[in-house]
Enzyme design. Structure first.
Site, mmCIF file in Angstrom:
data_model
loop_
_atom_site.group_PDB
_atom_site.id
_atom_site.type_symbol
_atom_site.label_atom_id
_atom_site.label_comp_id
_atom_site.label_asym_id
_atom_site.label_seq_id
_atom_site.Cartn_x
_atom_site.Cartn_y
_atom_site.Cartn_z
ATOM 1 N N LYS A 146 57.105 -2.414 18.919
ATOM 2 C CA LYS A 146 58.063 -3.334 19.550
ATOM 3 C C LYS A 146 58.922 -2.621 20.603
ATOM 4 O O LYS A 146 59.330 -3.240 21.593
ATOM 5 C CB LYS A 146 58.917 -4.009 18.476
ATOM 6 C CG LYS A 146 58.118 -4.954 17.566
ATOM 7 C CD LYS A 146 57.537 -6.140 18.337
ATOM 8 C CE LYS A 146 56.928 -7.198 17.454
ATOM 9 N NZ LYS A 146 56.408 -8.354 18.198
ATOM 10 N N VAL A 165 44.117 -11.181 19.935
ATOM 11 C CA VAL A 165 44.585 -10.381 21.078
ATOM 12 C C VAL A 165 44.070 -8.938 21.044
ATOM 13 O O VAL A 165 44.315 -8.186 21.985
ATOM 14 C CB VAL A 165 46.134 -10.392 21.197
ATOM 15 C CG1 VAL A 165 46.646 -11.793 21.466
ATOM 16 C CG2 VAL A 165 46.802 -9.769 19.969
ATOM 17 N N ALA A 209 57.709 1.132 16.532
ATOM 18 C CA ALA A 209 57.143 1.794 17.713
ATOM 19 C C ALA A 209 56.458 0.773 18.622
ATOM 20 O O ALA A 209 56.599 0.807 19.849
ATOM 21 C CB ALA A 209 56.162 2.881 17.284
ATOM 22 N N ILE A 248 64.684 -14.443 11.830
ATOM 23 C CA ILE A 248 64.345 -15.842 12.115
ATOM 24 C C ILE A 248 63.540 -16.406 10.949
ATOM 25 O O ILE A 248 62.610 -15.754 10.457
ATOM 26 C CB ILE A 248 63.534 -15.946 13.434
ATOM 27 C CG1 ILE A 248 64.192 -15.111 14.554
ATOM 28 C CG2 ILE A 248 63.364 -17.409 13.840
ATOM 29 C CD1 ILE A 248 65.666 -15.397 14.798
ATOM 30 N N ALA A 263 50.278 -19.025 18.057
ATOM 31 C CA ALA A 263 51.103 -20.242 18.031
ATOM 32 C C ALA A 263 50.650 -21.268 16.996
ATOM 33 O O ALA A 263 50.959 -22.446 17.124
ATOM 34 C CB ALA A 263 51.117 -20.878 19.418
ATOM 35 N N TYR A 268 55.531 -0.930 13.220
ATOM 36 C CA TYR A 268 56.179 -2.107 13.823
ATOM 37 C C TYR A 268 57.236 -1.706 14.856
ATOM 38 O O TYR A 268 57.232 -2.197 15.989
ATOM 39 C CB TYR A 268 56.794 -2.969 12.715
ATOM 40 C CG TYR A 268 57.254 -4.332 13.170
ATOM 41 C CD1 TYR A 268 56.360 -5.375 13.345
ATOM 42 C CD2 TYR A 268 58.602 -4.585 13.421
ATOM 43 C CE1 TYR A 268 56.794 -6.639 13.756
ATOM 44 C CE2 TYR A 268 59.040 -5.851 13.827
ATOM 45 C CZ TYR A 268 58.131 -6.863 13.999
ATOM 46 O OH TYR A 268 58.561 -8.105 14.412
HETATM 47 P P1 NAD Z 1 54.263 -15.586 12.382
HETATM 48 O O1 NAD Z 1 53.509 -14.733 11.440
HETATM 49 O O2 NAD Z 1 54.472 -17.010 12.048
HETATM 50 O O3 NAD Z 1 53.619 -15.514 13.833
HETATM 51 C C1 NAD Z 1 52.841 -14.456 14.295
HETATM 52 C C2 NAD Z 1 51.546 -15.020 14.772
HETATM 53 O O4 NAD Z 1 50.738 -13.968 15.319
HETATM 54 C C3 NAD Z 1 50.745 -15.662 13.640
HETATM 55 O O5 NAD Z 1 50.341 -16.950 14.058
HETATM 56 C C4 NAD Z 1 49.552 -14.741 13.479
HETATM 57 O O6 NAD Z 1 48.385 -15.414 13.066
HETATM 58 C C5 NAD Z 1 49.412 -14.212 14.896
HETATM 59 N N1 NAD Z 1 48.560 -13.019 14.969
HETATM 60 C C6 NAD Z 1 48.512 -11.958 14.143
HETATM 61 N N2 NAD Z 1 47.542 -11.109 14.546
HETATM 62 C C7 NAD Z 1 46.984 -11.649 15.649
HETATM 63 C C8 NAD Z 1 45.948 -11.260 16.533
HETATM 64 N N3 NAD Z 1 45.239 -10.139 16.342
HETATM 65 N N4 NAD Z 1 45.653 -12.062 17.579
HETATM 66 C C9 NAD Z 1 46.339 -13.210 17.781
HETATM 67 N N5 NAD Z 1 47.306 -13.645 16.970
HETATM 68 C C10 NAD Z 1 47.630 -12.869 15.925
HETATM 69 O O7 NAD Z 1 55.634 -14.858 12.583
HETATM 70 P P2 NAD Z 1 56.891 -15.186 13.496
HETATM 71 O O8 NAD Z 1 58.046 -14.803 12.689
HETATM 72 O O9 NAD Z 1 56.781 -16.534 14.074
HETATM 73 O O10 NAD Z 1 56.706 -14.072 14.626
HETATM 74 C C11 NAD Z 1 56.417 -14.353 15.993
HETATM 75 C C12 NAD Z 1 56.768 -13.118 16.812
HETATM 76 O O11 NAD Z 1 58.171 -12.856 16.682
HETATM 77 C C13 NAD Z 1 56.047 -11.851 16.352
HETATM 78 O O12 NAD Z 1 55.678 -11.070 17.475
HETATM 79 C C14 NAD Z 1 57.112 -11.128 15.544
HETATM 80 O O13 NAD Z 1 56.918 -9.729 15.517
HETATM 81 C C15 NAD Z 1 58.373 -11.514 16.309
HETATM 82 N N6 NAD Z 1 59.601 -11.400 15.521
HETATM 83 C C16 NAD Z 1 59.836 -12.212 14.447
HETATM 84 C C17 NAD Z 1 61.030 -12.064 13.736
HETATM 85 C C18 NAD Z 1 61.384 -12.928 12.551
HETATM 86 O O14 NAD Z 1 62.441 -12.697 11.942
HETATM 87 N N7 NAD Z 1 60.605 -13.916 12.181
HETATM 88 C C19 NAD Z 1 61.953 -11.083 14.115
HETATM 89 C C20 NAD Z 1 61.657 -10.279 15.191
HETATM 90 C C21 NAD Z 1 60.493 -10.445 15.908
#
Ligand code: NAD
Length: 280
Positions: free
Chosen positions: A179, A80, A177, A208, A14, A175
Site C-alpha cells: 500500500k 489483476v 509495503a 471501513i 467491485a 500489506y
Molecule cells: P473487499 O474484500 O470487499 O474488496 C476487495 C476486492 O478485491 C474483492 O472483491 C476481491 O475479490 C478483490 N480481489 C482480490 N484479489 C483480486 C485479484 N487478484 N484480482 C481482482 N480482484 C481481486 O474489501 P474492501 O474492504 O472493500 O477493500 C477494497 C479496497 O480498499 C482494497 O484495496 C483494500 O485494501 C482497501 N482498504 C480497505 C479498508 C477497510 O477497512 N475495509 C481499509 C483500507 C484500505
C-alpha cells in the site's frame, strides 16, 4: 448535467455486496458514468453467507443495479495478476462502452494467512500480496494509461491504498509495503501524464465496514481472546476521532470527486478518508 456524464469507468474488485468497489461503481453511475464492473471470478462455495442467502451474483448483480439506474454497465471477470485479463478487460470495456476515461484500482487483499511478522513471513504469501495489491495496480495503470493516451480525452485514475500505506502496522505481512507502493506509483504516474490531461490520485481508507475489515477484526479478536461481536463493537472507537467506522459510500463520494471535473487541478494527491484517524 451530472458531474461524470460521458465518462466510461472501469472499477476493479467491485463484486462484493458490502465492498468499497461496489459502492464506488454505484456512485460513479449515479454521477453519470457508464461502468465496467470487474472482479476476480470467485468459487460460489467461498462466498460469505450473507451473499449466498440472497443469491448475490457478484459483478453481474452490481451491473444490474447500475442498469436499473439507467446507465450502461458490463460485468467482466478480471484477475489483476493476469496481464492477459487486464488487457482483455480494457479492450472489452472500450468496445462495449466507449473510450476509457475513468479507472479505479480498488482490488486488494489483506490475507489472513499472510498476517505474520516479517521474521516469520512465508515468502510465497508476501509475494502474492505484493502481486495483487501493488503489481495489480501497476498492470491496470499501465494498460489504462496506454488506452487514455491513445484516445487523448480528459481522463482520471484513482488508486485505493490504505492507512497502512501511510504508516507501519505490525504483523501485516506484505500489506503495508504494497500500500506504500501504491502511493509512490500514484505520484510517479501523475508526474508522467500531468501534461496529457490525465490526473492520477489516491485514497487511503481508514477502518471501513466491509467483509475485509471483518476478517481482520475476527483475527484480532481471536488474539485478544474476545468474541468477534464484542471486539467489533469497541475496536478502533477510541483512536478514530469521529468515533465510528466508515461506510463504503463515504470512500465512493471522494472517489467520484477525484475522477470528476471539480478536481481538475488535483493530481498526485493521496487523501485519507478515515474519520480523522491520521491527520497528515
Ligand atoms: P473487499 O474484500 O470487499 O474488496 C476487495 C476486492 O478485491 C474483492 O472483491 C476481491 O475479490 C478483490 N480481489 C482480490 N484479489 C483480486 C485479484 N487478484 N484480482 C481482482 N480482484 C481481486 O474489501 P474492501 O474492504 O472493500 O477493500 C477494497 C479496497 O480498499 C482494497 O484495496 C483494500 O485494501 C482497501 N482498504 C480497505 C479498508 C477497510 O477497512 N475495509 C481499509 C483500507 C484500505
Amino acid at each position: 448535467m451530472a458531474s461524470l456524464d460521458g465518462m466510461v469507468a472501469l472499477v476493479t474488485g467491485a463484486a462484493r455486496k458490502r465492498g468499497i468497489g461496489r459502492a464506488i461503481a454505484l456512485r460513479l453511475a449515479r454521477d453519470g458514468a457508464d461502468v465496467a464492473v470487474t472482479a476476480i471470478a470467485r468459487d460460489p462455495s467461498q462466498l460469505p453467507e450473507h451473499e449466498r442467502a440472497e443469491g448475490w451474483q457478484g459483478a453481474q448483480s452490481v451491473a444490474e443495479e447500475i442498469r436499473a439506474m439507467g446507465r450502461r454497465a458490463i460485468a467482466l471477470d478480471l484477475d489483476v495478476t493476469s496481464d492477459d485479463q487486464v488487457r482483455e478487460a480494457i479492450a472489452r470495456t472500450q468496445q462495449e462502452l466507449g473510450p476509457l476515461t475513468g479507472l479505479v484500482n480498488n482490488a486488494g487483499i489483506a490475507s489472513e494467512a499472510a498476517a505474520a511478522s516479517i521474521a516469520e513471513m512465508d515468502d510465497a504469501l508476501w509475494f502474492s500480496t505484493i502481486d495483487i495489491n501493488l503489481n495489480g495496480v501497476y498492470r491496470m495503470c499501465k494498460a489504462g494509461v496506454q488506452a487514455m493516451l491513445a484516445h487523448g480525452r480528459t481522463s482520471a485514475i484513482v488508486n485505493i491504498s490504505s492507512l497502512a500505506g501511510r504508516f507501519g502496522f505490525a504483523n501485516y505481512g506484505g500489506y503495508c509495503a504494497s500500500k506504500f507502493g501504491v502511493i509512490g506509483l500514484t505520484q510517479q504516474l501523475a508526474a508522467e501524464v500531468a501534461t496529457r490531461d490525465i490526473r492520477v490520485n489516491c485514497i487511503c481508507p481508514g477502518s471501513i465496514d466491509t467483509d475485509m475489515l471483518d476478517g481482520t477484526m475476527a483475527r484480532k479478536a481471536k488474539v485478544a481472546g474476545m468474541e468477534f461481536a464484542e471486539f467489533k463493537a469497541t475496536y478502533n472507537q477510541s483512536i478514530i476521532p469521529m468515533n465510528r467506522r466508515g461506510l463504503p459510500s463515504e470512500q465512493a463520494a471522494v472517489c467520484s470527486f477525484l475522477l470528476g471535473p471539480d478536481a481538475s487541478y488535483v493530481t498526485g494527491q493521496t487523501i485519507n478518508v478515515d474519520g480523522g484517524y491520521r491527520m497528515d
